[in-house]
Motif scaffolding. Structure first.
Motif, mmCIF file in Angstrom:
data_model
loop_
_atom_site.group_PDB
_atom_site.id
_atom_site.type_symbol
_atom_site.label_atom_id
_atom_site.label_comp_id
_atom_site.label_asym_id
_atom_site.label_seq_id
_atom_site.Cartn_x
_atom_site.Cartn_y
_atom_site.Cartn_z
ATOM 1 N N GLY A 1 2.760 -3.102 13.989
ATOM 2 C CA GLY A 1 3.675 -2.283 13.619
ATOM 3 C C GLY A 1 3.337 -1.755 15.049
ATOM 4 O O GLY A 1 1.984 -1.281 15.544
ATOM 5 N N ILE A 2 3.852 -1.170 15.538
ATOM 6 C CA ILE A 2 4.022 0.092 16.602
ATOM 7 C C ILE A 2 4.339 0.829 16.537
ATOM 8 O O ILE A 2 5.772 2.013 15.767
ATOM 9 C CB ILE A 2 5.157 -0.140 18.034
ATOM 10 N N VAL A 3 3.068 2.317 16.260
ATOM 11 C CA VAL A 3 3.425 3.171 16.059
ATOM 12 C C VAL A 3 2.638 4.806 16.482
ATOM 13 O O VAL A 3 1.895 4.531 17.832
ATOM 14 C CB VAL A 3 2.471 3.258 14.856
ATOM 15 N N GLN A 4 3.527 5.776 16.420
ATOM 16 C CA GLN A 4 2.453 6.610 16.886
ATOM 17 C C GLN A 4 1.571 6.763 16.760
ATOM 18 O O GLN A 4 0.704 6.939 15.316
ATOM 19 C CB GLN A 4 3.787 8.359 16.811
ATOM 20 N N MET A 5 0.281 7.868 17.768
ATOM 21 C CA MET A 5 -0.394 7.933 17.315
ATOM 22 C C MET A 5 -1.225 9.393 16.519
ATOM 23 O O MET A 5 -2.188 9.556 16.168
ATOM 24 C CB MET A 5 -1.634 8.512 18.850
ATOM 25 N N ASP A 6 -0.293 10.005 16.455
ATOM 26 C CA ASP A 6 0.224 11.033 14.697
ATOM 27 C C ASP A 6 0.204 10.375 13.649
ATOM 28 O O ASP A 6 0.512 11.211 12.303
ATOM 29 C CB ASP A 6 0.948 12.242 15.108
ATOM 30 N N ALA A 7 0.503 8.789 13.498
ATOM 31 C CA ALA A 7 1.198 8.411 12.432
ATOM 32 C C ALA A 7 -0.063 8.481 11.131
ATOM 33 O O ALA A 7 0.665 8.513 10.227
ATOM 34 C CB ALA A 7 1.558 6.820 12.320
ATOM 35 N N ARG A 8 -0.417 8.222 11.131
ATOM 36 C CA ARG A 8 -1.640 8.388 10.245
ATOM 37 C C ARG A 8 -1.695 9.756 9.473
ATOM 38 O O ARG A 8 -2.054 9.833 8.322
ATOM 39 C CB ARG A 8 -3.088 7.663 10.177
ATOM 40 N N GLU A 9 -1.112 10.930 10.451
ATOM 41 C CA GLU A 9 -1.172 11.970 9.526
ATOM 42 C C GLU A 9 0.019 12.160 8.436
ATOM 43 O O GLU A 9 -0.678 12.946 7.523
ATOM 44 C CB GLU A 9 -0.731 13.168 10.689
ATOM 45 N N SER A 10 0.410 11.467 8.464
ATOM 46 C CA SER A 10 1.555 11.155 7.505
ATOM 47 C C SER A 10 1.144 10.645 6.129
ATOM 48 O O SER A 10 1.247 10.750 4.441
ATOM 49 C CB SER A 10 3.132 10.481 7.940
ATOM 50 N N LEU A 11 0.077 9.620 6.393
ATOM 51 C CA LEU A 11 -0.596 8.770 4.972
ATOM 52 C C LEU A 11 -1.368 10.320 4.112
ATOM 53 O O LEU A 11 -1.813 11.226 4.349
ATOM 54 C CB LEU A 11 -1.716 7.787 5.554
ATOM 55 N N GLY A 12 -1.167 9.354 2.382
ATOM 56 C CA GLY A 12 -1.188 10.584 1.731
ATOM 57 C C GLY A 12 -2.502 9.860 0.936
ATOM 58 O O GLY A 12 -3.083 8.862 1.238
ATOM 59 N N ALA A 13 -1.886 10.512 -0.101
ATOM 60 C CA ALA A 13 -3.178 9.439 -1.029
ATOM 61 C C ALA A 13 -2.952 8.175 -1.717
ATOM 62 O O ALA A 13 -3.879 7.728 -2.247
ATOM 63 C CB ALA A 13 -3.689 10.518 -2.763
ATOM 64 N N GLU A 14 -2.384 7.753 -1.686
ATOM 65 C CA GLU A 14 -1.721 6.438 -1.939
ATOM 66 C C GLU A 14 -2.099 5.591 -1.219
ATOM 67 O O GLU A 14 -2.310 4.985 -1.557
ATOM 68 C CB GLU A 14 -0.815 6.243 -1.836
#
Length: 375
Positions: free
Chosen positions: A102-115
């Motif tokens: 996947g092409i993603v932004q470096m801050d994308a992991r900030e969106s991941l929650g407990a799931e």
């Protein structure tokens, strides 16, 4: 009696022959079917899917060019997928079957929650790509981004990279707009009609849709200050009038922020089929990278530094191995510039020290090349 017997035997032979022929005929389709299965298996074994972004963004163009350059018709076929942006792409890498890269932004992991659970730790990167600039189009009477507090600002649909980055930036600046979350095409219509006061677009410049927006002198690009609260995730950047003549005054520029983009991958165990597919992609991507720099390709390829690291992320082992081999091979070849560098400073170094100095020298050269490309 003899005549009857002859007729009977003839009939029996004919029937038997028909039976044999029928059996042979019914058996024939098995071979083509088997061949078709083998062909399908071979084709699928070489497919690597890359989830990108919407049709108006930079991601989809980058993914399409990967397919154009890397497909070899034998053991690798890159299949671009139109995605919904970084925040959704990173979830798709974790949970959606068939998504390899996947092409993603470096801050994308900030969106991941407990799931995401422990799966979050399985996310790795192949290479850092280019920076994506934050574009804020606002009414001309708005002079400062902090004046957007309480005003209607579109930040794209949920799951998009623009949506994610906008929320982080405004929160860290202490600005609280009234967010709208319509798609970017609709955002331009709402800007033009006066239904919203501003719209945010996060994409690698120049963004065609932003450049072609009919401002009619009523809108401009707002600057975003580079503050300490933002320095952990973002970089200072600048938008020029040549990119957006309708939104920036002639000879002027607008300071903004940029977020790095990466090629992300799920860290499948070595030896698994999914890992092997990604490994084939990595070998092709790194060894044929110069082809992305040829005329006609997206200008953002010029910013890519394959040796660049991504803070907080682990590099996919196959990619790190390729870089290590490349650096080692380069170190064995005399480099006139490096030798001149050592001689000018009268450096006496052991082989181990020379290797370390050479790696630092290559990284410095790459960073200089990347900086020139962004000017």
């Amino acid at each position: 009696m003899r005549h009857v017997l002859v007729v009977a035997l003839t009939a029996l032979a004919t029937w038997s022959g028909f039976g044999v022929a029928q059996a042979q005929t019914s058996a024939r389709p098995a071979k083509p079917a088997q061949a078709a299965t083998q062909s399908a298996d071979k084709m699928n074994a070489g497919v690597v899917s890359v989830i990108s972004g919407g049709v108006n963004g930079t991601y989809v163009r980058i993914a399409a060019e990967m397919a154009n350059v890397l497909d070899n018709g034998e053991n690798l076929r890159v299949l671009p997928i139109i995605g919904r942006g970084s925040a959704q792409n990173i979830r798709d890498l974790l949970f959606l079957k068939g998504v390899d890269i996947g092409i993603v932004q470096m801050d994308a992991r900030e969106s991941l929650g407990a799931e995401a659970g422990e799966g979050k730790r399985q996310l790795e990167y192949i290479a850092r790509l280019y920076n994506e600039e934050i574009h804020v189009i606002a009414r001309r009477d708005i002079g400062d981004i902090r004046q957007l507090g309480g005003r209607k600002v579109n930040i794209d649909v949920a799951g998009s990279g623009t949506n994610l980055t906008s929320r982080i930036v405004f929160e860290r600046l202490g600005v609280k707009p009234a967010f709208e979350t319509v798609d970017q095409g609709a955002a331009f219509e709402k800007l033009a009609s006066g239904e919203i006061d501003a719209a945010v677009f996060v994409s690698g410049r120049p963004v065609r849709a932003v450049a072609e927006f009919k401002s009619d002198g009523r809108f401009k690009l707002l600057s975003i200050p580079f503050e300490e609260s933002l320095s952990e995730l973002y970089l200072p950047a600048r938008l020029a009038d040549k990119d957006y003549p309708g939104l920036i005054e002639r000879g002027g520029a607008v300071d903004t922020l940029a977020v790095g983009s990466i090629l992300a991958v799920y860290g499948w165990p070595e030896g698994t089929e999914r890992n092997k597919r990604v490994q084939r992609f990595v070998e092709a991507f790194f060894s044929r990278f110069d082809e992305f720099l040829k005329p006609g390709r997206h200008p953002k390829w010029q910013e890519v530094n394959l040796a660049a690291t991504v803070p907080g992320w682990k590099r996919f082992k196959g990619a790190q191995d390729w870089i290590d081999r490349s650096t080692s091979a380069a170190a064995k070849k005399p480099d006139p510039a490096f030798e001149a560098f050592l001689e000018s400073r009268d450096v006496k170094a052991s082989p181990t020290e020379r290797q370390k100095l050479f790696e630092e020298f290559v990284a410095w050269q790459n960073s200089r090349a990347g900086a020139r490309a962004t000017r």
